[in-house]
Scaffold this motif. Structure first.
Motif, PDB file in Angstrom:
ATOM      1  N   ASN A 151       0.803  -1.228   0.000  1.00 23.32           N
ATOM      2  CA  ASN A 151       0.000   0.000   0.000  1.00 23.32           C
ATOM      3  C   ASN A 151       0.837   1.279   0.000  1.00 23.32           C
ATOM      4  O   ASN A 151       0.482   2.238  -0.666  1.00 23.32           O
TER       5      ASN A 151
ATOM      6  N   LYS B   2      12.446  -7.209   1.644  1.00 18.79           N
ATOM      7  CA  LYS B   2      11.613  -7.907   0.652  1.00 18.79           C
ATOM      8  C   LYS B   2      10.289  -7.147   0.526  1.00 18.79           C
ATOM      9  O   LYS B   2       9.438  -7.216   1.403  1.00 18.79           O
ATOM     10  N   PRO B   3      10.126  -6.425  -0.578  1.00 19.54           N
ATOM     11  CA  PRO B   3       8.848  -5.735  -0.771  1.00 19.54           C
ATOM     12  C   PRO B   3       7.774  -6.726  -1.192  1.00 19.54           C
ATOM     13  O   PRO B   3       8.057  -7.886  -1.479  1.00 19.54           O
TER      14      PRO B   3
ATOM     15  N   GLU C 279       5.188  -8.716  -3.426  1.00 24.98           N
ATOM     16  CA  GLU C 279       5.212  -9.184  -4.821  1.00 24.98           C
ATOM     17  C   GLU C 279       4.300  -8.336  -5.707  1.00 24.98           C
ATOM     18  O   GLU C 279       4.416  -8.347  -6.921  1.00 24.98           O
ATOM     19  N   HIS C 280       3.389  -7.570  -5.084  1.00 24.87           N
ATOM     20  CA  HIS C 280       2.467  -6.735  -5.856  1.00 24.87           C
ATOM     21  C   HIS C 280       3.031  -5.345  -6.133  1.00 24.87           C
ATOM     22  O   HIS C 280       2.466  -4.608  -6.935  1.00 24.87           O
TER      23      HIS C 280
ATOM     24  N   GLY D  54       5.625 -14.210  -0.683  1.00 23.75           N
ATOM     25  CA  GLY D  54       5.820 -14.380   0.757  1.00 23.75           C
ATOM     26  C   GLY D  54       6.158 -15.801   1.134  1.00 23.75           C
ATOM     27  O   GLY D  54       7.081 -16.054   1.923  1.00 23.75           O
TER      28      GLY D  54
ATOM     29  N   PHE E 234       8.064  -6.482  10.212  1.00 24.44           N
ATOM     30  CA  PHE E 234       7.012  -6.880   9.279  1.00 24.44           C
ATOM     31  C   PHE E 234       5.824  -5.931   9.337  1.00 24.44           C
ATOM     32  O   PHE E 234       5.324  -5.616  10.422  1.00 24.44           O
ATOM     33  N   THR E 235       5.358  -5.500   8.178  1.00 22.35           N
ATOM     34  CA  THR E 235       4.091  -4.770   8.084  1.00 22.35           C
ATOM     35  C   THR E 235       3.240  -5.505   7.065  1.00 22.35           C
ATOM     36  O   THR E 235       3.672  -5.730   5.932  1.00 22.35           O
ATOM     37  N   GLY E 236       2.048  -5.905   7.467  1.00 24.16           N
ATOM     38  CA  GLY E 236       1.187  -6.639   6.551  1.00 24.16           C
ATOM     39  C   GLY E 236      -0.053  -7.130   7.258  1.00 24.16           C
ATOM     40  O   GLY E 236      -0.471  -6.564   8.277  1.00 24.16           O
ATOM     41  N   GLY E 237      -0.632  -8.193   6.745  1.00 25.82           N
ATOM     42  CA  GLY E 237      -1.900  -8.699   7.261  1.00 25.82           C
ATOM     43  C   GLY E 237      -1.735  -9.530   8.531  1.00 25.82           C
ATOM     44  O   GLY E 237      -0.669 -10.091   8.776  1.00 25.82           O
ATOM     45  N   PRO E 238      -2.800  -9.629   9.342  1.00 26.73           N
ATOM     46  CA  PRO E 238      -2.721 -10.356  10.609  1.00 26.73           C
ATOM     47  C   PRO E 238      -2.411 -11.848  10.453  1.00 26.73           C
ATOM     48  O   PRO E 238      -1.676 -12.409  11.261  1.00 26.73           O
TER      49      PRO E 238
ATOM     50  N   VAL F 129       2.070 -16.085  11.145  1.00 30.77           N
ATOM     51  CA  VAL F 129       3.081 -17.001  10.602  1.00 30.77           C
ATOM     52  C   VAL F 129       4.466 -16.487  10.978  1.00 30.77           C
ATOM     53  O   VAL F 129       5.335 -17.249  11.425  1.00 30.77           O
TER      54      VAL F 129
ATOM     55  N   LEU G 150       0.218  -4.828  12.008  1.00 31.79           N
ATOM     56  CA  LEU G 150      -0.766  -5.613  11.262  1.00 31.79           C
ATOM     57  C   LEU G 150      -2.003  -4.760  10.965  1.00 31.79           C
ATOM     58  O   LEU G 150      -1.898  -3.552  10.837  1.00 31.79           O
TER      59      LEU G 150
ATOM     60  N   CYS H  83      -3.695   0.818   6.961  1.00 36.28           N
ATOM     61  CA  CYS H  83      -3.936   0.036   8.181  1.00 36.28           C
ATOM     62  C   CYS H  83      -4.673   0.871   9.227  1.00 36.28           C
ATOM     63  O   CYS H  83      -5.323   0.322  10.099  1.00 36.28           O
TER      64      CYS H  83
ATOM     65  N   GLU I  89     -11.083  -6.532   9.022  1.00 33.13           N
ATOM     66  CA  GLU I  89     -10.518  -5.473   8.191  1.00 33.13           C
ATOM     67  C   GLU I  89     -10.880  -5.698   6.725  1.00 33.13           C
ATOM     68  O   GLU I  89     -10.637  -6.771   6.176  1.00 33.13           O
TER      69      GLU I  89
ATOM     70  N   PHE J  91      -9.914  -3.370   4.227  1.00 37.91           N
ATOM     71  CA  PHE J  91      -8.798  -2.797   3.458  1.00 37.91           C
ATOM     72  C   PHE J  91      -9.294  -2.288   2.104  1.00 37.91           C
ATOM     73  O   PHE J  91      -8.679  -2.497   1.061  1.00 37.91           O
TER      74      PHE J  91
HETATM   75  O1  TXE Z   1      -0.684  -9.072   2.947  1.00 36.30           O
HETATM   76  P1  TXE Z   1       0.452 -10.045   3.415  1.00 36.30           P
HETATM   77  P2  TXE Z   1      -1.527  -9.075   1.623  1.00 36.30           P
HETATM   78  C1  TXE Z   1      -3.920  -6.563   5.315  1.00 36.30           C
HETATM   79  C2  TXE Z   1      -5.165  -6.199   4.553  1.00 36.30           C
HETATM   80  C3  TXE Z   1      -5.084  -7.065   3.341  1.00 36.30           C
HETATM   81  C4  TXE Z   1      -4.473  -8.308   3.919  1.00 36.30           C
HETATM   82  C5  TXE Z   1      -3.769  -9.179   2.932  1.00 36.30           C
HETATM   83  O2  TXE Z   1      -6.293  -6.539   5.299  1.00 36.30           O
HETATM   84  O3  TXE Z   1      -6.336  -7.337   2.770  1.00 36.30           O
HETATM   85  O4  TXE Z   1      -3.556  -7.846   4.877  1.00 36.30           O
HETATM   86  O5  TXE Z   1      -2.855  -8.408   2.160  1.00 36.30           O
HETATM   87  C6  TXE Z   1       4.892 -10.989   2.723  1.00 36.30           C
HETATM   88  N1  TXE Z   1       6.727 -15.153   5.143  1.00 36.30           N
HETATM   89  N2  TXE Z   1      -2.824  -5.641   5.099  1.00 36.30           N
HETATM   90  O6  TXE Z   1      -1.843 -10.446   1.125  1.00 36.30           O
HETATM   91  O7  TXE Z   1       0.262 -11.414   2.869  1.00 36.30           O
HETATM   92  C7  TXE Z   1       4.317 -10.578   1.390  1.00 36.30           C
HETATM   93  O8  TXE Z   1       5.081 -11.111   0.314  1.00 36.30           O
HETATM   94  C8  TXE Z   1       7.302 -13.967   4.913  1.00 36.30           C
HETATM   95  C9  TXE Z   1      -2.602  -4.665   6.111  1.00 36.30           C
HETATM   96  O9  TXE Z   1      -0.811  -8.214   0.662  1.00 36.30           O
HETATM   97  O10 TXE Z   1       0.542  -9.887   4.873  1.00 36.30           O
HETATM   98  C10 TXE Z   1       4.378  -9.073   1.511  1.00 36.30           C
HETATM   99  O11 TXE Z   1       5.712  -8.623   1.256  1.00 36.30           O
HETATM  100  N3  TXE Z   1       6.697 -12.955   4.258  1.00 36.30           N
HETATM  101  C11 TXE Z   1      -1.339  -3.941   5.939  1.00 36.30           C
HETATM  102  C12 TXE Z   1       4.035  -8.840   2.987  1.00 36.30           C
HETATM  103  O12 TXE Z   1       4.304 -10.078   3.636  1.00 36.30           O
HETATM  104  C13 TXE Z   1       5.448 -13.152   3.839  1.00 36.30           C
HETATM  105  C14 TXE Z   1      -0.776  -3.755   4.616  1.00 36.30           C
HETATM  106  C15 TXE Z   1       2.581  -8.461   3.245  1.00 36.30           C
HETATM  107  O13 TXE Z   1       1.750  -9.448   2.693  1.00 36.30           O
HETATM  108  C16 TXE Z   1       4.782 -14.388   4.054  1.00 36.30           C
HETATM  109  C17 TXE Z   1      -1.078  -4.818   3.707  1.00 36.30           C
HETATM  110  C18 TXE Z   1       5.478 -15.415   4.733  1.00 36.30           C
HETATM  111  N4  TXE Z   1       4.933 -16.615   4.992  1.00 36.30           N
HETATM  112  C19 TXE Z   1      -2.089  -5.686   3.966  1.00 36.30           C
HETATM  113  N5  TXE Z   1       3.537 -14.292   3.515  1.00 36.30           N
HETATM  114  C20 TXE Z   1      -1.006  -2.851   6.887  1.00 36.30           C
HETATM  115  N6  TXE Z   1      -0.916  -3.137   8.176  1.00 36.30           N
HETATM  116  O14 TXE Z   1      -0.762  -1.732   6.456  1.00 36.30           O
HETATM  117  C21 TXE Z   1       3.422 -13.043   2.969  1.00 36.30           C
HETATM  118  N7  TXE Z   1       4.580 -12.357   3.157  1.00 36.30           N
END
Ligand code: TXE
Length: 502
Positions: free
Chosen positions: A161, A184-185, A187-188, A217, A235-239, A244, A260, A293, A392, A394
């Protein structure tokens, strides 16, 4: 630097960067899509375990290289300042690349790109102010002090994002503390981070201090977080991915910071400036098409002004201009991923089936070709037990709930798995401060919303994760404390009794 522009990257397979050098990965290619038309615009590689290993080793070597290990902290700060200057010259180019990747408004990505040098300068200024303490232990003739030192190689995993903004808030404090990084950014959306790698070399950072790998990921990301050479994961990403990462970190005893998702309460009280509040609510959910987020996705309105506020919110939402994120007058661009468009549709369907009233939007706008656009969507009559109030989205979907008084508000607002951000609009400072004390959220915005600063700690509680980005708190995240004790009495020690403080 002219190589990495949108037109130059178009239709190519982008490189990775290891030890200060771009190289082509041998891994399979991944398509990256332009959300404004759903077409592939460039490709990246899914790095192999061997390539991830090479990146972590290069970062480990950088930690042992006197050119990085032994420079003074002021010299580290100077390198960061040089990087900030270079970044400043590249703001427009970086913003354009990121818009191509994630479809967010150019105005928003430009503002975030402009914040990158500010963040670097802030942490550059801290590089030579990271101090230990002297501890007055109860022992005469003994000096006890602490020093702060870098952790080692930081593995940084960022989402799609706001890629570079998320990356800089991790790497700026990490570099200020003297660490090296492997990023590691998503993949999108990897192109911005790939373009950034070259700026590190231009700024004069020693090889291996910054490394960048790409991929999915489950493959490249997993190889990075499982690597024994990683000292900390950011890590910043999904819950679900956060869980994991946390399980994996526990297995390896590697510390991790996790930022998350959220389901942030955004509150309008009856004593607020209702126009300003309605404006804040609209901006809090529809800016960035809800793909943030901290989106204020659970709006609580006091019951005696509920209808009036709902009307104002809908009126302002109706005026939102949807379209090409590069146009200056557009306020809502496409979603970054097709899977997010599908996810929003599922949420809308479930909210309707659970009895929420669809008060605005809910579909996809006409006349915007194959772009991944969805309408700003508002549900009223939402209750806190509904799916739309708990998970969420998103995406640009707002649920509006009612509350009677402060106790009712806080009971509902705190009844959530998440605890990232929160906001309240009120003309009563006492009320605002009572809310601030009792709300379970890492951030509280009063009569404003979505107002972050690199100088101010951010991060959540509960399922929103743990650890802090930004502010001095980030320095504590990327450094460790070593305790030192000196006995200057000259006296012989009793060899068989611990010299514990009494
Ligand atoms: O996130 P992922 P996604 C939330 C939002 C969204 C949901 C899924 O609700 O709909 O998460 O989004 C890496 N080991 N947020 O699928 O999967 C992945 O390659 C190591 C909230 O995009 O969490 C990417 O670089 N890395 C959020 C990163 O994690 C792994 C922002 C985020 O991907 C991995 C984005 C693994 N096993 C989504 N699996 C916020 N808090 O701002 C994935 N990745």
């Amino acid at each position: 630097m002219t190589a990495f522009t949108v037109s130059a990257l178009q239709e190519t397979c982008l490189p990775i960067s290891i030890n200060g050098e771009y190289r082509q990965s041998a891994g399979p290619e991944i398509d990256c899509f332009d959300p404004t038309n759903g077409q592939v615009w460039c490709r990246i590689s899914d790095c192999s375990d061997a390539e991830v290993d090479a990146a972590v080793r290069a970062a480990g070597d950088a930690m042992r290289n006197p050119a990085w290990r032994d420079i003074t902290q002021s010299q580290r700060g100077a390198l960061m300042l040089r990087l900030a200057d270079i970044l400043e010259e590249n703001v427009e180019r970086i913003a354009e690349i990121e818009v191509k990747d994630n479809g967010k408004l150019l105005r928003e990505m430009r503002a975030l790109a402009q914040a990158l040098p500010v963040g670097l300068r802030y942490f550059a200024g801290m590089a030579d102010k990271i101090e230990g303490t002297t501890i007055p232990v109860n022992k005469p003739d003994m000096l006890n002090f602490t020093v702060r030192e870098p952790l080692g190689v930081i593995g940084v995993i960022i989402p799609w994002n706001s890629p570079l903004f998320m990356m800089i808030r991790a790497i700026a404090p990490a570099l200020a503390c003297g660490n090296s990084v492997v990023v590691k950014p998503s993949e999108h959306a990897s192109a911005g981070a790939i373009a950034f790698a070259e700026l590190m070399t231009q700024a004069g950072f020693p090889d291996g201090v910054f490394n960048l790998i790409t991929g999915y990921g489950h493959s490249a990301g997993n190889a990075l977080i499982s690597h024994p050479g990683i000292a900390k994961i950011d890590f910043t990403g999904g819950p679900s991915t956060g869980r994991v990462i946390a399980r994996n970190a526990a297995e390896q005893l590697t510390p991790a910071s996790l930022e998350l998702g959220g389901k942030s309460p955004h509150v309008v009280c009856d004593d607020a400036d209702l126009d300003a509040a309605a404006n804040g609510v609209v901006a809090g959910i529809f800016a960035a098409a809800g793909q943030t987020c901290v989106a204020g996705s659970r709006c609580f309105v006091q019951e005696n002004v509920y209808d009036e506020v709902v009307e104002k919110i809908i009126e302002k939402t109706r005026a939102i201009k949807i379209g090409d994120p590069r146009s200056d007058d557009v306020q809502l661009g496409p979603l970054a991923l097709w899977s997010q468009v599908e996810k929003v549709a599922e949420f809308v369907e479930t909210a309707r089936s659970q009895g929420a009233t669809l008060a605005f939007g809910g579909g996809r706008p006409e006349g915007l070709g194959d772009g991944w656009y969805v309408e700003p969507t508002i549900f009223t009559d939402v209750t806190n037990d509904m799916h739309i109030a708990r998970e969420e989205v998103f995406g640009p979907v707002l649920g509006i709930l009612k509350f009677t008084d402060e106790d009712d508000l806080l009971t509902q607002a705190n009844d959530s798995d998440f605890a990232l951000a929160s906001g309240i609009w009120t003309g009563n400072i006492n009320r605002a401060l009572r809310f601030m004390r009792r709300i379970e959220a890492g951030m509280v915005w009063i009569n404003t919303y979505r107002s972050p600063s690199i100088m101010s700690p951010s991060g959540g509680f509960k399922d929103s994760g743990y650890g802090k980005h930004n502010g001095f708190a980030a320095i504590q995240e990327y450094s460790r404390i070593k305790t030192v004790v000196i006995d200057y009495s000259g006296a012989q020690q009793d060899a068989f009794v611990m010299r514990v403080t009494k």
